[in-house]
Design a protein around this motif. Sequence first.
Motif, PDB file in Angstrom:
ATOM      1  N   ASP A  30      47.632  46.067  28.079  1.00  0.00           N
ATOM      2  CA  ASP A  30      47.295  44.656  28.291  1.00  0.00           C
ATOM      3  C   ASP A  30      46.661  44.395  29.657  1.00  0.00           C
ATOM      4  OD1 ASP A  30      49.431  44.981  29.987  1.00  0.00           O
ATOM      5  OD2 ASP A  30      50.715  43.471  29.053  1.00  0.00           O
ATOM      6  N   THR A  31      46.353  45.441  30.393  1.00  0.00           N
ATOM      7  CA  THR A  31      45.821  45.297  31.753  1.00  0.00           C
ATOM      8  C   THR A  31      44.566  46.155  31.899  1.00  0.00           C
ATOM      9  OG1 THR A  31      48.081  45.008  32.573  1.00  0.00           O
ATOM     10  CG2 THR A  31      46.376  45.472  34.193  1.00  0.00           C
ATOM     11  N   GLY A  44      45.302  40.460  32.383  1.00  0.00           N
ATOM     12  CA  GLY A  44      46.710  40.799  32.440  1.00  0.00           C
ATOM     13  C   GLY A  44      47.419  39.919  33.441  1.00  0.00           C
ATOM     14  N   ARG A  46      50.025  41.586  35.685  1.00  0.00           N
ATOM     15  CA  ARG A  46      50.905  42.504  36.410  1.00  0.00           C
ATOM     16  C   ARG A  46      50.528  42.671  37.884  1.00  0.00           C
ATOM     17  NH1 ARG A  46      53.819  45.307  32.480  1.00  0.00           N
ATOM     18  NH2 ARG A  46      52.953  45.147  30.370  1.00  0.00           N
ATOM     19  N   CYS A  50      44.852  39.882  38.909  1.00  0.00           N
ATOM     20  CA  CYS A  50      44.683  39.624  37.480  1.00  0.00           C
ATOM     21  C   CYS A  50      44.261  38.178  37.236  1.00  0.00           C
ATOM     22  CB  CYS A  50      45.985  39.900  36.731  1.00  0.00           C
ATOM     23  SG  CYS A  50      46.349  41.662  36.506  1.00  0.00           S
TER      24      CYS A  50
END
Length: 595
Positions: A30-31, A44, A46, A50
């Motif tokens: 997801d990043t 993302g 994190r 982001c």
Amino acid sequence: MDKFEPQKVTSVFPKRRQDMFRWDGWGYKDTKFVCQDGNITFVGNRYSICGQRLDNFRDWVVDMFKIDLSKMNLAAEPPTQFPDPVCNKAFLVGLLEAGIEYSEDGMDRTMRCHGQTLTDVESLRKHKYKRIPDIVVWPNCHDQVVQIVELANEHDVVLIPVGGNTSVSLAATTPTIQDRTIAVVDMTQMNRLMWVSETNLTACFEVGIVGQDIERELGKLGFTLGHEPDSHEFSTLGGWIATRASGMKKNRYGNIEDIVVRVKMVTSKGVLEKQFTAPRVSIGPDFDHVIFGSEGTYGIVTEAVVKIRHVPEVRRYESLVFGDFDTGVHFLREVAEQQLQPPSMRLIDNIQFKCGVLLDPAARWYTGFVEGLKHFYLTTVCGFDIDRIVAVTLLFEGDAKSVAHHEQEVYAIAKKYGAIKGGEHNGKKGYMLTFVVAYIRDFAWDMNIVGESFETSIAWDKCISLCANVKACIRRECERRGIKYFAVSSRVTQSYDAGCCVYFYLLFKHLDIPEDSLKLFMEIEEIAREEILACGGTLSHHHGVGKLRSKWYPECVSPVGVGLYKAVKKELDPKNIFAAGNLVREEHQPKEDKP
């Protein structure tokens, strides 16, 4: 609070890694960096950058490498067909009878067939695996590892222990053995905190535990391990031991060999472990240091006793700007000479300085510098050349009084070399961007840019000449091969009393065929490694040897050293069960004695 029953830790690594992590590169699914309508964003939640558009970074990359963002490489599709496993039915029956979990699923095997070199990534994306494991095995305790090794010895099965598969030396890449079953022993579910001693400031972990999980669990108790390699989010304690790892805060906490007190390793001959835990002994050679850096070729490490520290009261970031790279090196050298190194102290050259600035989501020029600092102030008031300036990022830890005193001493030295403060924001950002570099590497490949790093360690008196000579060597080789658009960069990441660790980065625009670009990169890196060795640098500071650098291993340790390695290998693993092919090339590994 001294010692308690083992505590199971929820691992960041699920058994089905493909559900959370990328199958074809670095990090979380997801990043990632994405380019849409010419705009680059790091998606993302994190990391601090982001969710922000990175327009300045985009413009800089496009201008430097003359790339067309409308011609990005298409994302590779996950494989749906996999090589049939080389099945050893007797071994599988033994695992079933012992209650040991395993999988022959193709994607499970693929997720553990590689490390994180460009060669690994390209092989995955093109579905050109030379070999993938035949089976993935998940032990849940030391005794199960003993059973797995016994079964492998009985049935001639190759065992490859893995943690987070973050290796950049091909150490985790499946060896090209065709006539034997290869079982990957995934240690990530063996991650219990076995006990903690507050009195002795030690703790015992199963070594499949991931770096971020160690810090989370110790943090609940008010402690820290302090070992933070660039791969901290995904690499494991066992992997650190196997490669003789180093972390960003080694100045305060030490390298992995300074942190680990005792190691337990399962070999083909039995368990190798000290029968005591003490601060120091004099009873002959320390066999733990046979395990450090053995890269999975001697056995499987299962548990380790480590030193822990109380979580520091104060953690403070800062950055310093110097006029040029050589001045920055001289500053680092004097700080080291006075033994004043803060936990983390990293020098980045001009290219990395600009890259870091342009990755600032705020998209402001030199954000975070002292109040009112502008381009005019740097170039006119300070006399700095904007195309030569470099930065040192700093991290201080400890109690408030000692940190304040430490800062004063370091800044007094910096003043002698004409430095100006760059601010806490840039210091913290520079530290945190370390965890994003691998994502940038993968995204660069999508943008038709080859990019990778390699490292060494060097004595202080050779550091500046090493950096100059290796950069010149790389530039010469790029130009000789007709590569028009490239960048070569360096940074000093760890410092010691006698020397430092240096990273080199090479990026260049793809040729027409990406596979040819990868081949060119490998050729240039090999020539650069020869130059590093000729300049007095080492084969590796902390990445290890693996398969990638094994051709130079005999030269670096001497024929006697190779003979000693092979003698230990033959004693601990006479049937070559741990045939990872690292350090000494496979054709030179000892074979089973025939009657």
